[in-house]
Design a protein around this motif. Structure first.
Motif, PDB file in Angstrom:
ATOM      1  N   ILE A 162      14.864 -16.371 -39.372  1.00 27.03           N
ATOM      2  CA  ILE A 162      15.866 -15.327 -38.893  1.00 27.03           C
ATOM      3  C   ILE A 162      17.317 -15.511 -38.949  1.00 27.03           C
ATOM      4  CG2 ILE A 162      16.495 -12.662 -38.365  1.00 27.03           C
ATOM      5  CD1 ILE A 162      13.259 -12.892 -38.485  1.00 27.03           C
ATOM      6  N   HIS A 163      18.381 -15.500 -39.175  1.00 25.76           N
ATOM      7  CA  HIS A 163      20.040 -15.514 -38.680  1.00 25.76           C
ATOM      8  C   HIS A 163      20.212 -14.242 -38.746  1.00 25.76           C
ATOM      9  CE1 HIS A 163      23.510 -16.543 -38.332  1.00 25.76           C
ATOM     10  NE2 HIS A 163      24.476 -15.967 -39.826  1.00 25.76           N
ATOM     11  N   TRP A 164      21.084 -14.179 -37.226  1.00 22.75           N
ATOM     12  CA  TRP A 164      21.862 -12.845 -36.581  1.00 22.75           C
ATOM     13  C   TRP A 164      22.835 -13.102 -36.914  1.00 22.75           C
ATOM     14  CZ3 TRP A 164      17.254  -9.883 -35.333  1.00 22.75           C
ATOM     15  CH2 TRP A 164      16.374 -10.523 -35.192  1.00 22.75           C
ATOM     16  N   HIS A 165      23.028 -12.182 -38.232  1.00 17.34           N
ATOM     17  CA  HIS A 165      24.227 -12.694 -38.836  1.00 17.34           C
ATOM     18  C   HIS A 165      25.338 -11.838 -38.023  1.00 17.34           C
ATOM     19  CE1 HIS A 165      27.045 -13.066 -42.518  1.00 17.34           C
ATOM     20  NE2 HIS A 165      28.511 -11.837 -41.905  1.00 17.34           N
ATOM     21  N   GLY A 166      26.716 -12.494 -36.909  1.00 14.76           N
ATOM     22  CA  GLY A 166      27.308 -11.698 -37.121  1.00 14.76           C
ATOM     23  C   GLY A 166      27.271 -11.957 -35.281  1.00 14.76           C
TER      24      GLY A 166
ATOM     25  N   LEU B  67      29.259 -23.406 -41.680  1.00 14.86           N
ATOM     26  CA  LEU B  67      30.392 -22.764 -42.325  1.00 14.86           C
ATOM     27  C   LEU B  67      29.928 -22.630 -43.628  1.00 14.86           C
ATOM     28  CD1 LEU B  67      33.621 -21.367 -41.364  1.00 14.86           C
ATOM     29  CD2 LEU B  67      34.005 -23.526 -43.244  1.00 14.86           C
ATOM     30  N   HIS B  68      29.689 -20.954 -44.518  1.00 18.76           N
ATOM     31  CA  HIS B  68      29.421 -21.124 -46.316  1.00 18.76           C
ATOM     32  C   HIS B  68      30.101 -20.090 -46.674  1.00 18.76           C
ATOM     33  CE1 HIS B  68      26.142 -18.302 -45.416  1.00 18.76           C
ATOM     34  NE2 HIS B  68      26.338 -18.520 -44.122  1.00 18.76           N
ATOM     35  N   CYS B  69      29.777 -19.672 -47.651  1.00 19.68           N
ATOM     36  CA  CYS B  69      30.450 -18.839 -48.942  1.00 19.68           C
ATOM     37  C   CYS B  69      29.436 -17.573 -48.393  1.00 19.68           C
ATOM     38  CB  CYS B  69      30.513 -19.231 -50.225  1.00 19.68           C
ATOM     39  SG  CYS B  69      30.717 -17.778 -51.202  1.00 19.68           S
ATOM     40  N   HIS B  70      29.264 -16.349 -48.692  1.00 18.58           N
ATOM     41  CA  HIS B  70      28.304 -15.176 -48.963  1.00 18.58           C
ATOM     42  C   HIS B  70      28.153 -14.694 -50.064  1.00 18.58           C
ATOM     43  CE1 HIS B  70      25.525 -13.252 -45.757  1.00 18.58           C
ATOM     44  NE2 HIS B  70      25.707 -13.688 -44.977  1.00 18.58           N
ATOM     45  N   VAL B  71      28.465 -15.004 -51.268  1.00 19.53           N
ATOM     46  CA  VAL B  71      27.752 -14.830 -52.560  1.00 19.53           C
ATOM     47  C   VAL B  71      27.199 -16.202 -52.301  1.00 19.53           C
ATOM     48  CG1 VAL B  71      28.085 -15.062 -54.956  1.00 19.53           C
ATOM     49  CG2 VAL B  71      30.133 -14.096 -53.269  1.00 19.53           C
TER      50      VAL B  71
ATOM     51  N   PHE C 112      25.725  -5.155 -37.209  1.00 21.17           N
ATOM     52  CA  PHE C 112      24.853  -5.949 -37.357  1.00 21.17           C
ATOM     53  C   PHE C 112      24.093  -5.459 -39.002  1.00 21.17           C
ATOM     54  CE2 PHE C 112      26.869  -6.313 -33.347  1.00 21.17           C
ATOM     55  CZ  PHE C 112      28.087  -7.089 -33.160  1.00 21.17           C
ATOM     56  N   PHE C 113      23.466  -7.057 -39.105  1.00 24.23           N
ATOM     57  CA  PHE C 113      22.794  -7.126 -39.999  1.00 24.23           C
ATOM     58  C   PHE C 113      21.943  -8.619 -39.783  1.00 24.23           C
ATOM     59  CE2 PHE C 113      23.080  -9.005 -44.473  1.00 24.23           C
ATOM     60  CZ  PHE C 113      23.868  -9.175 -44.120  1.00 24.23           C
ATOM     61  N   PHE C 114      20.524  -8.964 -40.378  1.00 23.62           N
ATOM     62  CA  PHE C 114      19.822 -10.173 -39.932  1.00 23.62           C
ATOM     63  C   PHE C 114      19.392 -10.819 -41.695  1.00 23.62           C
ATOM     64  CE2 PHE C 114      15.978  -7.828 -38.839  1.00 23.62           C
ATOM     65  CZ  PHE C 114      16.126  -7.209 -38.605  1.00 23.62           C
ATOM     66  N   HIS C 115      19.287 -11.744 -41.464  1.00 19.17           N
ATOM     67  CA  HIS C 115      18.406 -11.956 -42.357  1.00 19.17           C
ATOM     68  C   HIS C 115      17.863 -13.458 -43.142  1.00 19.17           C
ATOM     69  CE1 HIS C 115      21.735 -14.108 -43.925  1.00 19.17           C
ATOM     70  NE2 HIS C 115      22.652 -13.623 -43.829  1.00 19.17           N
ATOM     71  N   THR C 116      16.807 -13.962 -43.484  1.00 19.50           N
ATOM     72  CA  THR C 116      16.610 -15.160 -43.494  1.00 19.50           C
ATOM     73  C   THR C 116      17.748 -16.371 -44.024  1.00 19.50           C
ATOM     74  OG1 THR C 116      15.509 -15.295 -45.555  1.00 19.50           O
ATOM     75  CG2 THR C 116      14.347 -14.313 -44.292  1.00 19.50           C
ATOM     76  N   HIS C 117      17.105 -17.441 -43.950  1.00 22.10           N
ATOM     77  CA  HIS C 117      18.451 -18.181 -44.270  1.00 22.10           C
ATOM     78  C   HIS C 117      17.837 -19.752 -45.436  1.00 22.10           C
ATOM     79  CE1 HIS C 117      22.328 -20.150 -43.941  1.00 22.10           C
ATOM     80  NE2 HIS C 117      22.743 -18.685 -42.838  1.00 22.10           N
ATOM     81  N   CYS C 118      16.590 -19.407 -45.736  1.00 21.30           N
ATOM     82  CA  CYS C 118      16.236 -20.112 -46.860  1.00 21.30           C
ATOM     83  C   CYS C 118      16.089 -19.710 -48.411  1.00 21.30           C
ATOM     84  CB  CYS C 118      14.807 -20.454 -46.642  1.00 21.30           C
ATOM     85  SG  CYS C 118      14.540 -20.367 -44.379  1.00 21.30           S
TER      86      CYS C 118
ATOM     87  N   ILE D 299      33.742 -15.638 -46.834  1.00 17.31           N
ATOM     88  CA  ILE D 299      33.458 -16.892 -46.109  1.00 17.31           C
ATOM     89  C   ILE D 299      33.191 -16.988 -44.939  1.00 17.31           C
ATOM     90  CG2 ILE D 299      34.520 -19.269 -44.844  1.00 17.31           C
ATOM     91  CD1 ILE D 299      34.170 -19.959 -48.424  1.00 17.31           C
ATOM     92  N   HIS D 300      31.894 -17.170 -44.175  1.00 16.16           N
ATOM     93  CA  HIS D 300      31.092 -16.423 -43.232  1.00 16.16           C
ATOM     94  C   HIS D 300      30.891 -17.922 -42.325  1.00 16.16           C
ATOM     95  CE1 HIS D 300      28.478 -14.557 -40.076  1.00 16.16           C
ATOM     96  NE2 HIS D 300      27.604 -15.515 -40.795  1.00 16.16           N
ATOM     97  N   VAL D 301      31.204 -17.576 -40.653  1.00 14.45           N
ATOM     98  CA  VAL D 301      31.226 -18.273 -40.105  1.00 14.45           C
ATOM     99  C   VAL D 301      30.248 -17.989 -39.156  1.00 14.45           C
ATOM    100  CG1 VAL D 301      33.066 -17.089 -38.250  1.00 14.45           C
ATOM    101  CG2 VAL D 301      32.401 -19.997 -37.994  1.00 14.45           C
ATOM    102  N   HIS D 302      29.472 -19.170 -38.654  1.00 16.25           N
ATOM    103  CA  HIS D 302      28.157 -18.692 -37.586  1.00 16.25           C
ATOM    104  C   HIS D 302      28.950 -19.242 -36.185  1.00 16.25           C
ATOM    105  CE1 HIS D 302      24.067 -19.287 -40.183  1.00 16.25           C
ATOM    106  NE2 HIS D 302      25.479 -18.743 -40.886  1.00 16.25           N
ATOM    107  N   GLY D 303      28.460 -18.198 -35.269  1.00 17.04           N
ATOM    108  CA  GLY D 303      28.108 -18.826 -33.916  1.00 17.04           C
ATOM    109  C   GLY D 303      29.612 -18.398 -33.339  1.00 17.04           C
TER     110      GLY D 303
HETATM  111 CU1  C2O Z   1      24.526 -14.203 -43.129  1.00 15.24          CU
HETATM  112 CU2  C2O Z   1      24.419 -17.921 -42.861  1.00 15.24          CU
HETATM  113  O1  C2O Z   1      24.777 -15.951 -43.249  1.00 15.24           O
END
Ligand code: C2O
Ligand code: CU
Length: 473
Positions: A92-96, A454-458, A132-138, A407-411
């Motif tokens: 689970i990735h806790w987006h944002g 760091l990745h595209c969220h499409v 915020f939202f959360f989703h898997t990362h696989c 483009i989404h950045v983590h952390g």
């Molecule tokens: Cu919502 Cu790495 O993503």
């Protein structure tokens, strides 16, 4: 496309107006909130499926989407168990949310992938309020495509209560009604272009729902684009609307005419509900169309308070970048030659070329010339950059392709300084849209040690190469 409300002053570069917002609540350690998330297949007949039950993948029993609500200062402990079919690994990735690196949910990079039957325990206190939202990362195209996501609201940013506080999750579904199953979540053509669009639009699993709201009440709409693909151009028809927060972070309220809301982006929008019997609509104006996503119908006696002047939300604790001493960097986003070839795989010749390209590798998109290798298994490539802990980085994001990339950045959370093709006021965001051939400048303090994606969220772009990570140490 936004006009400042009277009283909101556009500051010079770098000042994101956080200073003119009410201060965040003083930090106080509060409760520990345990939640249990069991990823599993739970067939459901969401209203937008038109009577058929489809094999949804969800985190919890009950209504979709699940909404987890905590307060700033709370520590959340999330016991995650993977019960997905087909031996799908998950995490689970806790987006944002600016979590410690070990809680970030990227398999192989920061934690082992959670296999069927396994449990992983997350624990963190979100430092910021917001939506915020959360989703898997696989295998995200399929897992998110099947509905595996949840909403996380961190309360504590409102200085006075709203009459309504509504979570609105916008997304498409790939529904094959005749077969009673989902359609393809991934296509080569979609991956090489703007992604594979679903065929059923929805808000909270409903097609164009009507929500009853108190006449002339003040409503907070928490809009979340949870689609794997679709970029929406959101507008409110029939009343004034003001943007209170982007990606959960407060901005001095400004009038919204339209807002480009790309996958994973959130916007908190204040509106005045219509009078009794009247309707206000949430619409998507993208691609020259006009699609009504939802309606808000005034009911009962007016609880209006006169002038529409929504109070700003409390500011965040996100550190302000030190632009005078910032280290510059450039990240370029491009399509590979292979990605170009798949665009029109219609003729026989193209098919032959595609075969010879060995498209099972599916490397269509790059960041700084590198693809995230699609056939790497669990091996992680080296970081695209190593950043010094505590320093400010000023990054020029250049989209050298004719498609859009959120483009989404983590952390961390970017301060968006300048967008060459959009006109939002300076603001903070964890997901920043790059329109075709757009250049966007962002800055942030690298204050969170670890390895950060760091990745595209499409998602089809992410899964065909447009993903990288940087190391903060
Ligand atoms: Cu919502 Cu790495 O993503
Ligand atoms: Cu993209």
């Amino acid at each position: 496309m936004c006009v400042g409300l009277a009283g909101s002053v556009h500051k010079s570069e770098g000042q994101t107006e956080q200073l003119s917002l009410p201060a965040p609540l003083p930090w106080e350690n509060r409760r520990t909130v345990p939640i249990a998330l069991v990823a599993a297949e739970r067939p459901q007949a969401l209203p937008c499926f038109g009577g058929v039950a489809l094999p949804l993948w969800t985190f919890m029993e009950g209504a979709w989407p699940p909404v987890v609500r905590i307060e700033i200062g709370d520590t959340m402990t999330a016991r995650f168990e993977n019960r997905l079919p087909m031996n799908q690994g998950a995490s689970i990735h806790w987006h944002g949310i600016r979590v410690p690196n070990r809680q970030d949910g990227v398999p192989h990079l920061v934690q082992p992938i959670v296999q069927f039957g396994e449990v992983f325990q997350y624990e963190f206190a979100p430092p910021d309020t917001g939506t915020f939202f959360f989703h898997t990362h696989c295998n995200t195209a399929e897992q998110l495509g099947r509905g595996l996501l949840g909403v996380l609201i961190v309360d504590g940013d409102a200085t006075r209560p709203f009459d309504h506080d509504m979570v609105l999750v916008a997304r498409d579904w790939h529904v094959d009604r005749s077969e009673g199953k989902f359609g393809a979540f991934f296509s080569l053509r979609g991956a090489g272009r703007a992604g594979t669009y679903g065929n059923v639009r929805s808000i909270n699993g409903m097609e164009n729902p009507r929500f009853a709201v108190r006449s002339e009440g003040l409503c907070r709409l928490r809009l979340i684009n949870a689609d794997p693909t679709r970029i929406m151009r959101i507008s409110i028809a029939g009343t004034d609307a003001a943007i209170l927060a982007l990606d959960g972070v407060a901005v001095p309220p400004f009038q919204m005419s339209t807002l480009d809301l790309a996958p994973a982006m959130r916007a908190d929008v204040a509106i005045i509900a219509p009078r009794e019997g009247k309707t206000v609509e949430l619409i998507d104006l993208a691609n020259g169309e006009r699609v009504v996503l939802a309606g808000f119908v005034g009911t009962g006696d007016s609880i209006g308070k006169g002038r529409f002047a929504p109070e700003p939300l409390r500011g965040s604790r996100i550190p302000e970048p030190d632009l005078a001493n910032a280290i510059p960097m450039t990240f370029r986003f491009q399509r590979t030659d292979q990605g170009g070839v798949v665009v029109e795989p219609s003729s026989e010749i193209d098919r032959i070329i595609m075969d010879s390209l060995c498209l099972s590798a599916k490397d269509f998109w790059t960041i700084n010339g590198e693809v995230w290798p699609s056939k790497q298994g669990s091996a992680v490539p080296p970081p695209m950059a190593t950043l010094q802990l505590g320093r400010t980085y000023r990054i020029t994001l250049i989209n050298e392709s004719s498609f859009s990339h959120p483009i989404h950045v983590h952390g961390h959370t970017f301060t968006v300084l300048r967008q060459s093709r959009q006109s939002l006021p300076p603001h903070k965001a964890d997901t920043v849209l790059l329109l075709p051939n757009e250049t966007v400048e962002v800055a942030f303090v690298a204050d969170n040690p670890g390895d950060w994606m760091l990745h595209c969220h499409v998602i089809e772009h992410q899964e065909t190469g447009m993903m990288a990570y940087f190391r903060v140490s």
